[in-house]
Design a protein around this motif. Structure first.
Motif, PDB file in Angstrom:
ATOM      1  N   HIS B  60       0.804  -1.221   0.000  1.00 41.38           N
ATOM      2  CA  HIS B  60       0.000   0.000   0.000  1.00 41.38           C
ATOM      3  C   HIS B  60       0.839   1.275   0.000  1.00 41.38           C
ATOM      4  CE1 HIS B  60      -2.391  -3.233   1.836  1.00 41.38           C
ATOM      5  NE2 HIS B  60      -3.344  -2.749   1.083  1.00 41.38           N
ATOM      6  N   GLU B  96       1.670   7.791  13.416  1.00 38.19           N
ATOM      7  CA  GLU B  96       0.894   6.850  12.590  1.00 38.19           C
ATOM      8  C   GLU B  96       1.546   6.594  11.236  1.00 38.19           C
ATOM      9  OE1 GLU B  96      -2.957   5.796  12.760  1.00 38.19           O
ATOM     10  OE2 GLU B  96      -3.565   7.090  14.418  1.00 38.19           O
ATOM     11  N   THR B  97       2.258   7.592  10.719  1.00 33.26           N
ATOM     12  CA  THR B  97       2.969   7.374   9.453  1.00 33.26           C
ATOM     13  C   THR B  97       3.959   6.215   9.588  1.00 33.26           C
ATOM     14  OG1 THR B  97       2.789   9.702   8.878  1.00 33.26           O
ATOM     15  CG2 THR B  97       4.475   8.445   7.721  1.00 33.26           C
ATOM     16  N   TRP B 100       2.132   2.909   9.887  1.00 32.87           N
ATOM     17  CA  TRP B 100       1.630   2.522   8.557  1.00 32.87           C
ATOM     18  C   TRP B 100       2.749   1.876   7.737  1.00 32.87           C
ATOM     19  CZ3 TRP B 100       2.078   6.113   3.943  1.00 32.87           C
ATOM     20  CH2 TRP B 100       1.376   5.621   2.823  1.00 32.87           C
ATOM     21  N   SER B 103       4.213  -1.507   9.356  1.00 25.13           N
ATOM     22  CA  SER B 103       3.272  -2.632   9.279  1.00 25.13           C
ATOM     23  C   SER B 103       3.106  -3.089   7.837  1.00 25.13           C
ATOM     24  CB  SER B 103       1.920  -2.265   9.897  1.00 25.13           C
ATOM     25  OG  SER B 103       1.311  -1.218   9.164  1.00 25.13           O
ATOM     26  N   LYS B 205      -3.921  -1.581  16.098  1.00 22.66           N
ATOM     27  CA  LYS B 205      -4.568  -1.076  14.893  1.00 22.66           C
ATOM     28  C   LYS B 205      -3.792  -1.442  13.629  1.00 22.66           C
ATOM     29  CE  LYS B 205      -5.583   3.328  12.539  1.00 22.66           C
ATOM     30  NZ  LYS B 205      -5.567   4.800  12.649  1.00 22.66           N
ATOM     31  N   TRP B 206      -2.499  -1.265  13.650  1.00 23.04           N
ATOM     32  CA  TRP B 206      -1.716  -1.401  12.413  1.00 23.04           C
ATOM     33  C   TRP B 206      -1.119  -2.790  12.195  1.00 23.04           C
ATOM     34  CZ3 TRP B 206      -2.111   1.989   8.646  1.00 23.04           C
ATOM     35  CH2 TRP B 206      -2.507   3.305   8.959  1.00 23.04           C
ATOM     36  N   PHE B 207      -0.826  -3.509  13.259  1.00 23.11           N
ATOM     37  CA  PHE B 207      -0.087  -4.767  13.074  1.00 23.11           C
ATOM     38  C   PHE B 207      -0.911  -6.039  13.275  1.00 23.11           C
ATOM     39  CE2 PHE B 207       3.386  -1.788  13.515  1.00 23.11           C
ATOM     40  CZ  PHE B 207       4.405  -2.322  12.738  1.00 23.11           C
TER      41      PHE B 207
END
Lengths: 426, 416
Positions: B60, B96-97, B100, B103, B205-207
């Protein structure tokens, strides 16, 4: 798969950086004393700088040998006794030569300062320059220089600097390890006596520098030492070589080193901040033009960098890389092509925007914690600049337009003015 | 003391958080339990090549570097014999970057033929720059090969030869990813200006949606006990003769690792060390003399090396250094020397607690070895060492038969 993954999370730009200036006092002996209190551990760093770099030498290598001899003995202590005390308290003592200023720094746990500050004062104020230690260090430095002379990267950079400044200029490195044979103990000692005195020193104390530590520092370094030396030196003439292209042969090399660049205005010039931005676009970060082209696109090199090296009295723009030997000409061609693109085309905003954010982040880093702040402010004051310079940098990062960048490239990246040095296999 | 909190996600990812409000930054550090020791002996250098490849984007993410730059951050990675470690540092409000990106890297990088071809060239240039084109650059290739006969520490992280890197295929790359890069084979450390509960929420959330994977078995390859001293002499195009002597010692978590770390300090750390005082300054045999540990997680090497002073025979210099080393097997070091090196350890450990990124990297490395909290036992493990321990361990280490000597001589000098 979660859909939030498909788009980049929102980012916040760096809004504000606190350029709070360090506390300053002028000690009775004339030392300018700055304090930066902070940090999470009971650690203190002291950084002395003396106007005693190569600029002030009467002959080559005196400054370096003077710096090396600082901790090698005083009238009351041998080199071994000094080393033993420093090591016993787990401290780190460094004495480093440089172009304009020389440095003496101590990193120590706060609790050991009562033992170490008197020793540091003794070392700085009363170095005795014993001959035995001088010879050992001379040999050590010479051997290191002999090995360095085999490293194409260093050979290219040093040849470049000599061609740009002229062999005898104080910023020009010596051309052969044999130079170590001619530096004398007397020369090094005179250099120390002339330049390592209290009124010629600036001191930055950073970390857990509470009132008690400050008092200790003033007790040990406040009253002054040494004799001011009436320094008068003619501005050395820069004697750039006529020839602008050099090849230094090292037959066994399987990679060639390239150094390309020129002299540029110092940090006092209004273009300085913009020139730094331009240099970053060209080769100052991982996503730079040169890295993208020569490394990520063509695989010609492991790394290529462009930077502006600022001395107090001069500045140099420089590109450096080590490339596949047989691709040297191709690499040179691509480097000049990238400079040409910057002169002719506008840098797209899609490239500038991430760069602006990146540089603001690095700027924030330069002020993260007492040690980083100390480093930033000492370089600032050393260059004779005021805190407004940081604001100017921020302003430049945020607002320089593609047109201005192209204009800077036209002014400073003219291929006719560039020196090109290659070292390796022809 | 480095405070940290730990949780384990359902997919097996270990998450460790260390809060440090003194910085406006955070570090997001992901460490994979894969290094050059996990490689096939006929395809060495792969773990490191792979590290380069993962920067070419992922499912992504089109471009890692631009995304990090937009967030005001910086990123990098390194590979060792034991592990591969990636990190991003950035202002805390942009964390969060980093989550992202890291992950998505774990989910699946984007591998292309073009990317592979270019990075193979880049890594071969790195090989040349660091190992082939630099004086003494191949020392560790020679020394590892001499000291190890079985264990995969016998090749350096960069690989045995550039040809191994050149021959890597896209299939090899994909295969390597799915057998080593997985949440159940990694540690995520978040350090800096963030609280534990916020950090754990973001990790979830991410992983958490990344599936656990079947990890390639890592067969135990114990280096057989060395019983005969080995010696290799090479001539190279270098200006000065040198030597490296290496002895087999214990792993990072063994008692002797801590003891020998102190012993190497006594011998050569600082201007008051034995080598510096006796060999460099008194006897003037060397201009440089050093002793250190190779420092891997599994049993590694204790190394002594030096450059002889001009006019001094390298073999004589080496024998004198060995005498100095062997003295530690006969006579106890003094209490003063012991206190001195312990003071240094105390200062070094405290200095290591300053940078939020350095702390993250260390925590990850300790967790890969078994337990991040072990980082806080370091001080105790050094402080409890006695002079008698050092005497005993030195005798075991420097025993006859455990020595590997590499004489690295100047071709030019030999012709004189």
């Amino acid at each position: 798969m979660n859909t939030f993954r498909k788009i980049a999370p929102p980012v916040h730009s760096v809004e504000k950086i606190d350029f709070i200036e360090p506390e300053h006092q002028l000690l009775p002996g004339g030392t300018s004393f700055f304090t930066l209190y902070g940090g999470t551990q009971e650690v203190v760093k002291l950084d002395f700088s003396f106007k005693a770099g190569t600029w002030f030498e009467t002959s080559k290598l005196e400054s370096m040998m003077a710096a090396s001899m600082i901790s090698e003995g005083t009238s009351g202590k041998t080199a071994r006794q000094i080393a033993d005390r420093i090591d016993f308290y787990g401290a780190q003592l460094n004495s480093l030569p440089y172009y304009d200023n020389n440095y003496v720094s101590l990193l120590s746990l706060k609790k050991h300062l009562p033992h170490l500050l008197p020793l540091l004062a003794e070392i700085i104020q009363d170095a005795s320059f014993p001959e035995h230690e001088f010879e050992i260090i001379r040999q050590k430095r010479k051997q290191r220089a002999i090995v360095d002379a085999e490293k194409v990267g260093l050979v290219a950079q040093r040849t470049f600097l000599r061609s740009l400044m002229g062999e005898s200029h104080p910023y020009a490195p010596v051309s052969s390890p044999e130079a170590y044979e001619s530096v004398s103990l007397d020369g090094a000692k005179s250099h120390y006596l002339r330049h390592y005195y209290s009124a010629n020193a600036t001191l930055f104390a950073s970390g857990d520098v509470d009132a008690e530590v400050q008092k200790m520092i003033v007790d040990n370094f406040g009253s002054g030492w040494g004799t001011p030396f009436p320094y008068k030196k003619d501005q050395p003439q820069v004697q750039s070589a006529e020839e602008k292209s050099f090849f230094i042969e090292r037959e066994s090399a399987n990679q060639n080193a390239l150094t390309i660049g020129k002299r540029v205005p110092t940090q006092h010039h209004p273009d300085s901040a913009g020139l730094k931005l331009l240099t970053t676009i060209l080769g100052g970060y991982f996503g730079s033009r040169l890295m993208s082209n020569l490394r990520e696109e063509k695989g010609l090199t492991y790394g290529i960098h462009a930077s502006v090296v600022s001395f107090v009295r001069d500045a140099i723009f420089m590109i450096h890389a080590e490339v596949t030997a047989e691709k040297t000409q191709e690499a040179i061609k691509e480097i000049f092509l990238e400079m040409q693109r910057l002169r002719e085309e506008l840098v797209p905003e899609t490239e500038l925007e991430p760069l602006r954010s990146f540089l603001l982040g690095r700027m924030l880093e330069d002020f993260d914690g007492p040690f980083a702040r100390s480093q930033s402010f000492s370089s600032l004051y050393e260059a004779g600049l005021s805190v407004g310079y940081f604001d100017q940098i921020i302003h430049t990062i945020k607002t320089t337009t593609p047109e201005q960048i192209r204009e800077l490239a036209r002014t400073y990246l003219d291929p006719e003015t560039m020196y090109t040095v290659a070292a390796g296999k022809r | 003391m480095i405070q940290c909190d730990k949780t384990i996600l359902k997919n097996g990812l270990r998450v460790i958080v260390h809060t440090d409000h003194s910085t406006p930054f955070v570090a997001v550090n992901v460490c994979y339990n894969v290094g050059s020791k996990h490689e096939d002996p006929i395809r060495t250098g792969f773990a490191h090549l792979f590290e380069h490849l993962t920067f070419g984007g992922s499912r992504h993410v089109a471009d890692f570097d631009t995304a990090v730059q937009m967030a005001g951050g910086a990123n990098n990675a390194f590979t060792s014999n034991d592990l591969t470690n990636y990190y991003i540092t950035l202002p805390a409000n942009n964390i969060e970057t980093a989550m992202w990106l890291e992950s998505d890297r774990m989910l699946g990088p984007k591998f292309t033929k073009k990317g592979l071809d270019v990075q193979k060239k880049v890594v071969i240039e790195e090989f040349r720059q660091r190992n082939l084109n630099k004086p003494y650059g191949d020392v560790w290739h020679l020394l590892r090969d001499l000291a190890y006969k079985v264990h995969p520490y016998r090749w350096p992280t960069i690989g045995l030869v550039p040809e191994h890197i050149a021959s890597a295929t896209l299939d090899d790359v994909k295969d390597f990813f799915f057998h080593h890069y997985a949440p159940n084979n990694a540690v995520l450390v978040i350090s800096g200006n963030i609280g534990s509960s916020d950090a754990f929420k973001l990790a979830e959330k991410w992983f958490s949606e990344i599936p656990s994977r079947e990890i390639a078995p890592y067969p135990l390859q114990t280096e057989p006990l060395q019983t005969t001293d080995r010696e290799l002499t090479v001539y190279r195009d270098v200006p000065i003769d040198t030597f490296y002597v290496a002895w087999h010692m214990g792993g990072r978590n063994e008692k002797d690792f801590y003891e020998l770390d102190l012993l190497s300090d006594i011998l050569s750390n600082g201007s008051s060390s034995r080598f510096e005082v006796k060999l460099v300054k008194e006897q003037k045999l060397f201009t440089e003399a050093d002793a250190y540990l190779s420092g891997e997680n599994e049993p590694g090497l204790f190394v002594a090396t030096g450059k002889a002073s001009p006019g001094i025979d390298i073999h004589l210099a080496r024998e004198k250094m060995l005498e100095e080393i062997l003295m530690t097997t006969e006579t106890s070091i003094t209490e003063y020397e012991l206190e001195k090196v312990k003071n240094r350890v105390e200062a070094d450990l405290l200095l290591n607690e300053i940078g939020y990124l350095e702390k993250a990297i260390q925590l990850a490395s300790f967790e890969i070895m078994g337990d991040a909290a072990e980082i806080n036992n370091q001080g105790r493990r050094y402080l409890e060492i006695t002079a008698a321990d050092l005497l005993k361990t030195a005798s075991e280490l420097f025993r006859k038969g455990n020595r590997n000597t590499l004489n690295y001589l100047s071709l030019q000098n030999s012709k004189k």
